[in-house]
Design a protein around this motif. Structure first.
Motif, PDB file in Angstrom:
ATOM      1  N   ALA A 121     -68.420   8.451   8.014  1.00  0.00           N
ATOM      2  CA  ALA A 121     -67.508   7.692   8.865  1.00  0.00           C
ATOM      3  C   ALA A 121     -66.992   8.548  10.016  1.00  0.00           C
ATOM      4  O   ALA A 121     -66.823   8.065  11.143  1.00  0.00           O
ATOM      5  CB  ALA A 121     -66.344   7.145   8.045  1.00  0.00           C
ATOM      6  N   VAL A 122     -66.728   9.821   9.738  1.00  0.00           N
ATOM      7  CA  VAL A 122     -66.271  10.733  10.794  1.00  0.00           C
ATOM      8  C   VAL A 122     -67.352  10.876  11.865  1.00  0.00           C
ATOM      9  O   VAL A 122     -67.073  10.806  13.069  1.00  0.00           O
ATOM     10  CB  VAL A 122     -65.898  12.107  10.197  1.00  0.00           C
ATOM     11  CG1 VAL A 122     -65.717  13.151  11.305  1.00  0.00           C
ATOM     12  CG2 VAL A 122     -64.629  11.996   9.364  1.00  0.00           C
ATOM     13  N   ARG A 123     -68.587  11.077  11.433  1.00  0.00           N
ATOM     14  CA  ARG A 123     -69.692  11.193  12.397  1.00  0.00           C
ATOM     15  C   ARG A 123     -69.798   9.938  13.256  1.00  0.00           C
ATOM     16  O   ARG A 123     -70.008  10.014  14.470  1.00  0.00           O
ATOM     17  CB  ARG A 123     -71.016  11.415  11.658  1.00  0.00           C
ATOM     18  CG  ARG A 123     -71.267  12.819  11.211  1.00  0.00           C
ATOM     19  CD  ARG A 123     -72.745  13.065  10.952  1.00  0.00           C
ATOM     20  NE  ARG A 123     -73.315  12.160   9.999  1.00  0.00           N
ATOM     21  CZ  ARG A 123     -73.729  12.513   8.780  1.00  0.00           C
ATOM     22  NH1 ARG A 123     -73.617  13.758   8.367  1.00  0.00           N
ATOM     23  NH2 ARG A 123     -74.258  11.628   7.972  1.00  0.00           N
ATOM     24  N   TYR A 124     -69.674   8.795  12.609  1.00  0.00           N
ATOM     25  CA  TYR A 124     -69.782   7.533  13.352  1.00  0.00           C
ATOM     26  C   TYR A 124     -68.707   7.460  14.432  1.00  0.00           C
ATOM     27  O   TYR A 124     -68.988   7.098  15.586  1.00  0.00           O
ATOM     28  CB  TYR A 124     -69.642   6.349  12.392  1.00  0.00           C
ATOM     29  CG  TYR A 124     -69.833   5.009  13.054  1.00  0.00           C
ATOM     30  CD1 TYR A 124     -71.094   4.415  13.108  1.00  0.00           C
ATOM     31  CD2 TYR A 124     -68.770   4.335  13.644  1.00  0.00           C
ATOM     32  CE1 TYR A 124     -71.282   3.185  13.725  1.00  0.00           C
ATOM     33  CE2 TYR A 124     -68.946   3.110  14.265  1.00  0.00           C
ATOM     34  CZ  TYR A 124     -70.204   2.538  14.297  1.00  0.00           C
ATOM     35  OH  TYR A 124     -70.388   1.336  14.926  1.00  0.00           O
ATOM     36  N   ALA A 125     -67.472   7.793  14.071  1.00  0.00           N
ATOM     37  CA  ALA A 125     -66.375   7.727  15.030  1.00  0.00           C
ATOM     38  C   ALA A 125     -66.566   8.719  16.171  1.00  0.00           C
ATOM     39  O   ALA A 125     -66.294   8.402  17.335  1.00  0.00           O
ATOM     40  CB  ALA A 125     -65.046   7.979  14.318  1.00  0.00           C
ATOM     41  N   LEU A 126     -67.036   9.920  15.851  1.00  0.00           N
ATOM     42  CA  LEU A 126     -67.224  10.941  16.887  1.00  0.00           C
ATOM     43  C   LEU A 126     -68.401  10.619  17.806  1.00  0.00           C
ATOM     44  O   LEU A 126     -68.381  10.957  18.994  1.00  0.00           O
ATOM     45  CB  LEU A 126     -67.433  12.309  16.248  1.00  0.00           C
ATOM     46  CG  LEU A 126     -66.217  12.932  15.537  1.00  0.00           C
ATOM     47  CD1 LEU A 126     -66.611  14.230  14.858  1.00  0.00           C
ATOM     48  CD2 LEU A 126     -65.072  13.180  16.523  1.00  0.00           C
ATOM     49  N   ASN A 127     -69.416   9.970  17.267  1.00  0.00           N
ATOM     50  CA  ASN A 127     -70.630   9.702  18.048  1.00  0.00           C
ATOM     51  C   ASN A 127     -70.606   8.352  18.758  1.00  0.00           C
ATOM     52  O   ASN A 127     -71.540   8.059  19.522  1.00  0.00           O
ATOM     53  CB  ASN A 127     -71.858   9.791  17.143  1.00  0.00           C
ATOM     54  CG  ASN A 127     -72.114  11.201  16.650  1.00  0.00           C
ATOM     55  OD1 ASN A 127     -71.815  12.174  17.336  1.00  0.00           O
ATOM     56  ND2 ASN A 127     -72.648  11.326  15.441  1.00  0.00           N
ATOM     57  N   ASN A 128     -69.579   7.556  18.512  1.00  0.00           N
ATOM     58  CA  ASN A 128     -69.455   6.240  19.156  1.00  0.00           C
ATOM     59  C   ASN A 128     -68.061   6.125  19.754  1.00  0.00           C
ATOM     60  O   ASN A 128     -67.122   5.661  19.101  1.00  0.00           O
ATOM     61  CB  ASN A 128     -69.731   5.130  18.149  1.00  0.00           C
ATOM     62  CG  ASN A 128     -71.170   5.133  17.662  1.00  0.00           C
ATOM     63  OD1 ASN A 128     -72.084   4.722  18.371  1.00  0.00           O
ATOM     64  ND2 ASN A 128     -71.382   5.615  16.449  1.00  0.00           N
ATOM     65  N   LYS A 129     -67.954   6.546  20.984  1.00  0.00           N
ATOM     66  CA  LYS A 129     -66.661   6.704  21.656  1.00  0.00           C
ATOM     67  C   LYS A 129     -65.787   5.463  21.585  1.00  0.00           C
ATOM     68  O   LYS A 129     -64.567   5.559  21.440  1.00  0.00           O
ATOM     69  CB  LYS A 129     -66.904   7.081  23.125  1.00  0.00           C
ATOM     70  CG  LYS A 129     -65.662   7.218  23.976  1.00  0.00           C
ATOM     71  CD  LYS A 129     -66.024   7.617  25.400  1.00  0.00           C
ATOM     72  CE  LYS A 129     -64.789   7.718  26.278  1.00  0.00           C
ATOM     73  NZ  LYS A 129     -65.130   8.115  27.666  1.00  0.00           N
TER      74      LYS A 129
END
Length: 215
Positions: free
Chosen positions: A81-89
């Motif tokens: 979930a963290v990766r998703y948030a960081l990679n999708n502004k």
């Protein structure tokens, strides 16, 4: 309706753009892709992008996303979930990729007059923060697997992996990261813990970060 709840947390990555809405009405109560006309926006961009970026992989990927349903997906792994948030502004993969494509065309000084008043552009100049939502005691009745099927198999697989003490942690994490849940109805705010993700060292796969409480 069953009172059964998950014994483990689920995680969802999003953007600070949607905090107020989620706090007021819950997770999944609104659909920004539909509300902001993101699909129509992309359909206007797509033929222009094919001319200027005919072999661009991201254009093709976003085109594929156009036909996927807008659902709230969740992971049993915080890092996913963290990766998703960081990679999708902009908190949504489809919205983020669409606005990234708009920016690339904008950098070519192209004027796309039919998009000047598009609701989606209200996000374009924003500088949102990545947000992690932790969901505890998720109602089982509201869960499905990533294909929309009944959740019981994926719940059992997740529990067995989380409780498996002899499995190598790297292998366990790799398997857990492939498991995806979705909600079929909005989840009320009392189930949600929201935290800002402060990125200490960006990496698209293994970022270093800390979590800051949101009041």
């Amino acid at each position: 309706m069953s009172d059964a709840v998950l014994s483990f947390p689920l995680y969802h990555g999003t953007s600070s753009l949607f905090i107020k809405s989620i706090q007021e009405t819950g997770l999944g109560a609104s659909n920004p892709v539909e509300q902001l006309g993101a699909r129509e926006f992309f359909r206007t961009l797509y033929p222009i992008a094919q001319i200027y970026f005919p072999s661009d992989y991201e254009v093709a990927v976003t085109g594929d996303l156009l036909f996927q349903p807008s659902s709230v997906y969740l992971s049993p792994v915080e890092l996913v979930a963290v990766r998703y948030a960081l990679n999708n502004k902009y908190g949504s993969e489809f919205i983020s990729k669409t606005l990234e494509l708009y920016q690339k065309l904008n950098e070519l000084k192209l004027s796309i007059s039919e998009l000047q008043d598009a609701p989606l552009l209200s996000l374009y100049l924003e500088n949102p923060r990545p947000i992690l939502i932790t969901i505890k005691n998720s109602p089982v009745d509201l869960l499905r697997d990533d294909r929309g099927g009944e959740p019981f198999n994926i719940i059992m697989r997740t529990k067995l992996l989380l409780e498996h003490e002899n499995l190598d942690e790297t292998i366990k994490s790799m398997i857990l990261e492939q498991l995806v849940f979705q909600f079929i109805a909005p989840l009320s705010p009392e189930h949600l813990l929201m935290q800002e993700i402060r990125c200490l060292r960006y990496d698209p796969v293994m970022p270093e970060y800390e979590l800051i409480p949101i009041s």
